[in-house]
Design a protein around this motif. Sequence first.
Motif, PDB file in Angstrom:
ATOM      1  N   MET A   1       0.828  -1.219   0.000  1.00 52.10           N
ATOM      2  CA  MET A   1       0.000   0.000   0.000  1.00 52.10           C
ATOM      3  C   MET A   1       0.858   1.264   0.000  1.00 52.10           C
ATOM      4  N   SER A   2       2.109   1.161   0.519  1.00 47.27           N
ATOM      5  CA  SER A   2       2.980   2.331   0.600  1.00 47.27           C
ATOM      6  C   SER A   2       3.273   2.909  -0.782  1.00 47.27           C
ATOM      7  N   THR A   3       3.372   2.047  -1.795  1.00 49.30           N
ATOM      8  CA  THR A   3       3.641   2.537  -3.152  1.00 49.30           C
ATOM      9  C   THR A   3       2.500   3.402  -3.655  1.00 49.30           C
ATOM     10  N   TYR A   4       1.264   2.992  -3.348  1.00 52.35           N
ATOM     11  CA  TYR A   4       0.096   3.768  -3.764  1.00 52.35           C
ATOM     12  C   TYR A   4       0.030   5.088  -3.002  1.00 52.35           C
ATOM     13  N   LYS A   5       0.328   5.020  -1.710  1.00 51.79           N
ATOM     14  CA  LYS A   5       0.299   6.231  -0.889  1.00 51.79           C
ATOM     15  C   LYS A   5       1.351   7.232  -1.359  1.00 51.79           C
ATOM     16  N   LEU A 268       8.154   8.869 -11.346  1.00 50.33           N
ATOM     17  CA  LEU A 268       8.982   8.509 -10.187  1.00 50.33           C
ATOM     18  C   LEU A 268       8.609   7.128  -9.657  1.00 50.33           C
ATOM     19  N   SER A 269       7.298   6.877  -9.505  1.00 46.77           N
ATOM     20  CA  SER A 269       6.833   5.591  -8.975  1.00 46.77           C
ATOM     21  C   SER A 269       7.126   4.446  -9.934  1.00 46.77           C
ATOM     22  N   ALA A 270       6.929   4.698 -11.237  1.00 40.77           N
ATOM     23  CA  ALA A 270       7.162   3.652 -12.239  1.00 40.77           C
ATOM     24  C   ALA A 270       8.620   3.217 -12.254  1.00 40.77           C
ATOM     25  N   LYS A 279       4.938  -5.568 -10.119  1.00 42.72           N
ATOM     26  CA  LYS A 279       4.854  -4.363 -10.947  1.00 42.72           C
ATOM     27  C   LYS A 279       3.703  -4.415 -11.951  1.00 42.72           C
ATOM     28  N   SER A 280       3.405  -5.591 -12.517  1.00 45.89           N
ATOM     29  CA  SER A 280       2.329  -5.694 -13.511  1.00 45.89           C
ATOM     30  C   SER A 280       0.979  -5.342 -12.896  1.00 45.89           C
ATOM     31  N   LYS A 281       0.740  -5.855 -11.702  1.00 52.11           N
ATOM     32  CA  LYS A 281      -0.509  -5.553 -11.001  1.00 52.11           C
ATOM     33  C   LYS A 281      -0.577  -4.070 -10.657  1.00 52.11           C
ATOM     34  N   PHE A 282       0.526  -3.537 -10.174  1.00 49.03           N
ATOM     35  CA  PHE A 282       0.587  -2.117  -9.790  1.00 49.03           C
ATOM     36  C   PHE A 282       0.339  -1.208 -10.995  1.00 49.03           C
ATOM     37  N   TYR A 283       1.039  -1.452 -12.087  1.00 50.61           N
ATOM     38  CA  TYR A 283       0.882  -0.641 -13.292  1.00 50.61           C
ATOM     39  C   TYR A 283      -0.545  -0.733 -13.833  1.00 50.61           C
ATOM     40  N   SER A 284      -1.117  -1.952 -13.827  1.00 53.90           N
ATOM     41  CA  SER A 284      -2.463  -2.167 -14.373  1.00 53.90           C
ATOM     42  C   SER A 284      -3.530  -1.438 -13.564  1.00 53.90           C
ATOM     43  N   GLU A 285      -3.457  -1.571 -12.257  1.00 51.26           N
ATOM     44  CA  GLU A 285      -4.458  -0.939 -11.397  1.00 51.26           C
ATOM     45  C   GLU A 285      -4.389   0.581 -11.498  1.00 51.26           C
ATOM     46  N   VAL A 286      -3.167   1.098 -11.514  1.00 51.92           N
ATOM     47  CA  VAL A 286      -3.011   2.550 -11.604  1.00 51.92           C
ATOM     48  C   VAL A 286      -3.566   3.065 -12.930  1.00 51.92           C
ATOM     49  N   PHE A 287      -3.290   2.352 -14.032  1.00 47.29           N
ATOM     50  CA  PHE A 287      -3.810   2.801 -15.335  1.00 47.29           C
ATOM     51  C   PHE A 287      -5.334   2.773 -15.367  1.00 47.29           C
ATOM     52  N   ASN A 288      -5.937   1.728 -14.852  1.00 44.80           N
ATOM     53  CA  ASN A 288      -7.403   1.625 -14.890  1.00 44.80           C
ATOM     54  C   ASN A 288      -8.060   2.761 -14.114  1.00 44.80           C
ATOM     55  N   TYR A 289      -7.511   3.102 -12.959  1.00 42.11           N
ATOM     56  CA  TYR A 289      -8.060   4.229 -12.196  1.00 42.11           C
ATOM     57  C   TYR A 289      -7.789   5.558 -12.916  1.00 42.11           C
ATOM     58  N   THR A 399       4.525  -2.858 -25.192  1.00 47.09           N
ATOM     59  CA  THR A 399       5.146  -2.799 -23.858  1.00 47.09           C
ATOM     60  C   THR A 399       4.915  -4.060 -23.028  1.00 47.09           C
ATOM     61  N   LYS A 400       4.183  -5.020 -23.573  1.00 44.38           N
ATOM     62  CA  LYS A 400       3.976  -6.275 -22.846  1.00 44.38           C
ATOM     63  C   LYS A 400       5.290  -7.028 -22.643  1.00 44.38           C
ATOM     64  N   GLN A 401       6.296  -6.706 -23.462  1.00 46.24           N
ATOM     65  CA  GLN A 401       7.595  -7.342 -23.295  1.00 46.24           C
ATOM     66  C   GLN A 401       8.279  -6.891 -22.001  1.00 46.24           C
ATOM     67  N   PHE A 402       7.850  -5.742 -21.469  1.00 49.43           N
ATOM     68  CA  PHE A 402       8.404  -5.234 -20.205  1.00 49.43           C
ATOM     69  C   PHE A 402       7.455  -5.490 -19.041  1.00 49.43           C
ATOM     70  N   ILE A 403       6.181  -5.142 -19.262  1.00 46.17           N
ATOM     71  CA  ILE A 403       5.183  -5.249 -18.199  1.00 46.17           C
ATOM     72  C   ILE A 403       3.877  -5.758 -18.814  1.00 46.17           C
ATOM     73  N   ASN A 404       3.370  -6.836 -18.286  1.00 51.57           N
ATOM     74  CA  ASN A 404       2.130  -7.425 -18.808  1.00 51.57           C
ATOM     75  C   ASN A 404       0.925  -6.779 -18.132  1.00 51.57           C
ATOM     76  N   MET A 405       0.526  -5.622 -18.662  1.00 52.68           N
ATOM     77  CA  MET A 405      -0.600  -4.888 -18.082  1.00 52.68           C
ATOM     78  C   MET A 405      -1.929  -5.485 -18.533  1.00 52.68           C
ATOM     79  N   LYS A 406      -2.885  -5.526 -17.608  1.00 59.26           N
ATOM     80  CA  LYS A 406      -4.223  -6.030 -17.915  1.00 59.26           C
ATOM     81  C   LYS A 406      -5.216  -4.872 -17.810  1.00 59.26           C
TER      82      LYS A 406
END
Length: 468
Positions: A1-5, A268-270, A279-289, A399-406
């Motif tokens: 959660m600290s990353t999101y905060k 900075l966070s990325a 990281k995939s979960k983090f990147y995906s959730e942040v993009f969807n929001y 970019t799926k070769q770096f991060i598999n975003m859903k």
Amino acid sequence: MSTYKKLIGNSFIFAIGNLGSKLIAIILVPLYTYYLTTVEYGTIDLITTTTSMLLPIVSLSIFDAVLRFAMDKSQPTDAAFTNAVVVTSIGALIALLSYPILSYFNVFGELIIFMYVILILQAYQTLSAQFIRAIGKVKIFAFNGIVMTIVTGVMNILLLVYLDMGINGYLLALVLSNLVSIMYLTIAGKTYKFINFKKINKELTRRMLIYCIPLIPNALMWWVMNASSRYFILFFVGAGANGLFAVANKIPSLLSILNQIFSQAWQLSAIEEYESKDKSKFYSEVFNYFSMVMFLGTSAILVVIKIAMDVTIAPEFYTAWKYIPFLLLGVVFSSFSGFLGTNYIAAKKTSGVFKTSIIGGIVNIIANLIFVPWIGTNGAGISTMISFFVIWVIRVYDTKQFINMKLNVKILIVNILIIAIQISVLYLNLDTSKELVIESLLFISLLIIDKSLFQPIMQMINTKKKLK
């Protein structure tokens, strides 16, 4: 959660610095429309967009490398900054040597001196600001935005209203705001302490240039998609239409504020979270929001667009509202493309940024050649929207070769469809009250669809209540 905060906290800090500077540009639009003609405003817009085009060329986009390399713990921080200052200085010197050539061809006439001064000052200002952000002095970075806001606002009122200096006053205000910003960052951020010419290193400079040089054509393609439309409008429609288009672009700036605030924190966070297992979960959730926020912002602007234009600007600029809807969608898809572009930056694979931007730039030029002669000024907005959409789609897969975003594809499609309906309603030119009711209902429906955006907020509120 600290990353999101941390992401939310940095976003809040950057919001403080950005909101003022971005909002002042919008608030001052009525002042510009009353003290400048459409032709004068169009000329100013061409000068500032040309400066934006030249900035990455003159500086070799070294300010992008500073952000990434100054955060890299494998080498001294002062080495990255010192080498970047040297590269920027060499670029500024070369730019000055080309002044006689541009003067000979009478580019922008007597106003070219302003373009040169603004260009060189922006190179140093951007470099200093990026370095301050990279070393974690985000509060100084944010307050710098407030400083620039105050200087810009005060000088515009003084030079345009009281001294009636017209175009010269507008451009002089830009010069002064950049100069004051450099002085503030140097003193408050103590950037002078990080300049150590003993740390000049050819190998480090080479690695930084390998990183940032692919970003130069990327910046140019971004400029092509954002700014070249002015030249197509100027050629096919006229300078007056370019003035209207320039005013229309100020409204989507409201949406750009959200994107820029978030992007500064997200980079900075990325970079910090790139080596994380989640990281995939983090990147995906942040993009969807993030996508939900951008769509809701677009929808809200569409609800009030005509009323706002009627109340705030001079009557001869009112028809500019027609160009705003597609420019808004252009900002949305641009922000999505930028989000995924950060994946390349975090992975230090900036060639992917170059490749995808080249494709988008080509699409933009072709679309402008088709749509601007065919449907006029609005064709420029449509071309921008299409080109950024193409880049976004390509980057989703590349970019799926770096991060598999859903991505939540269903929600994305529904959001786009509702926005499309809102735009269609605006062009029907219904009775004002009926139009407002329909637009408001569509906005509410979007809020219901994107209700998941508010779930984390409600969870935080409920958690605090339980603690009490």
